[in-house]
Motif scaffolding. Structure first.
Motif, short mmCIF file in Angstrom:
data_model
loop_
_atom_site.label_atom_id
_atom_site.label_comp_id
_atom_site.label_asym_id
_atom_site.label_seq_id
_atom_site.Cartn_x
_atom_site.Cartn_y
_atom_site.Cartn_z
N PRO A 26 0.84 -1.20 0.00
CA PRO A 26 0.00 0.00 0.00
C PRO A 26 0.87 1.25 0.00
O PRO A 26 1.92 1.29 0.64
N GLY A 40 -5.05 6.91 -1.08
CA GLY A 40 -5.67 5.66 -0.66
C GLY A 40 -5.33 4.60 -1.68
O GLY A 40 -4.49 4.81 -2.55
N THR A 41 -5.98 3.48 -1.60
CA THR A 41 -5.74 2.39 -2.53
C THR A 41 -5.97 2.84 -3.96
O THR A 41 -5.19 2.50 -4.85
N ALA A 42 -7.04 3.59 -4.20
CA ALA A 42 -7.38 4.03 -5.55
C ALA A 42 -7.54 5.53 -5.67
O ALA A 42 -7.79 6.04 -6.75
N THR A 43 -7.40 6.27 -4.58
CA THR A 43 -7.66 7.71 -4.63
C THR A 43 -6.42 8.53 -4.31
O THR A 43 -5.52 8.10 -3.60
N SER A 84 -13.25 2.38 1.99
CA SER A 84 -12.88 3.25 3.10
C SER A 84 -13.68 2.86 4.33
O SER A 84 -14.86 2.54 4.23
N GLN A 141 -11.47 1.15 -3.98
CA GLN A 141 -11.03 1.54 -2.64
C GLN A 141 -12.20 1.39 -1.70
O GLN A 141 -13.28 1.90 -1.96
N THR A 150 -1.37 3.93 5.65
CA THR A 150 -2.26 4.18 4.53
C THR A 150 -3.33 5.19 4.93
O THR A 150 -3.58 5.42 6.11
N GLU A 191 -6.44 4.74 4.56
CA GLU A 191 -7.49 3.98 5.22
C GLU A 191 -7.23 3.85 6.72
O GLU A 191 -8.14 3.94 7.54
#
Length: 192
Positions: free
Chosen positions: A8, A95-98, A128, A126, A59, A61
């Motif tokens: 991550p 974030g994972t995708a943001t 959240s 993602q 991360t 998250e």
């Protein structure tokens, strides 16, 4: 896939010592032990300890989970955007995708608002964690198409469309198709 691509990405670039000090101060002001906050946020005690000591770069998250458990907006932990007189730069939060850039924080007696410029990368969802009770998100899409909102019932929006949802439940962001989504995100935090 190499291990670097699977790891991550850190939530922010640099500034972790300041973020850690803010989280420790918030935890101590509330009389919460390190163990209790870690357990309530669903993060490891070693992770939280490393974050508070500035040796971990968690991360996004993880930061959301911790600030939700503390009942504060994310900006209470990461700091606010720079003013025109300030030399400070606002880090990009990932974030994972943001990827979100904090543009402004608005406060009144009962509510704090955070305004972000948001990019949702195509190819990865993602999820959240829930924010504290009563928090809502309001997203306006400028380019691309997305699915976002409560994990069990996400909404879809394309260019020029607006969606909003209660984000005190786990929620998702997914770019639909192969185009990144560019959007504005307003998060509304009622004071506890």
């Amino acid at each position: 896939m190499d291990s670097e691509a699977q790891r991550p990405r850190p939530a922010v670039d640099g500034g972790m010592a300041d973020i850690g000090r803010r989280i420790r101060r918030l935890r101590e002001e509330r009389g919460i032990s390190l163990s209790a906050l870690a357990r309530g946020a669903g993060v490891g005690k070693a992770t939280l300890s490393g974050l508070e000591n500035g040796t971990r770069n968690p991360t996004l998250e993880t930061l959301w989970a911790i600030t939700a458990e503390l009942g504060v907006p994310l900006t209470t932990a990461i700091g606010t955007p720079p003013s025109e007189e300030s030399e400070t730069t606002v880090p990009v939060m990932r974030g994972t995708a943001t990827e979100g850039t904090l543009l402004q924080v608005f406060e009144d007696e009962a509510v704090t608002y955070e305004l972000y410029r948001l990019v949702i990368r195509a190819g990865a969802p993602q999820i959240s964690p829930a924010h504290h009770r009563g928090v809502t998100e309001h997203l306006t899409v400028f380019a691309g198409t997305l699915s976002a909102g409560p994990a069990g019932a996400p909404l879809q929006a394309g260019p020029g469309e607006h969606i909003s949802w209660r984000s005190d439940v786990p929620h998702v962001y997914v770019a639909l198709g192969d185009q990144d989504v560019h959007a504005g995100l307003l998060i509304r935090y009622p004071r506890r």
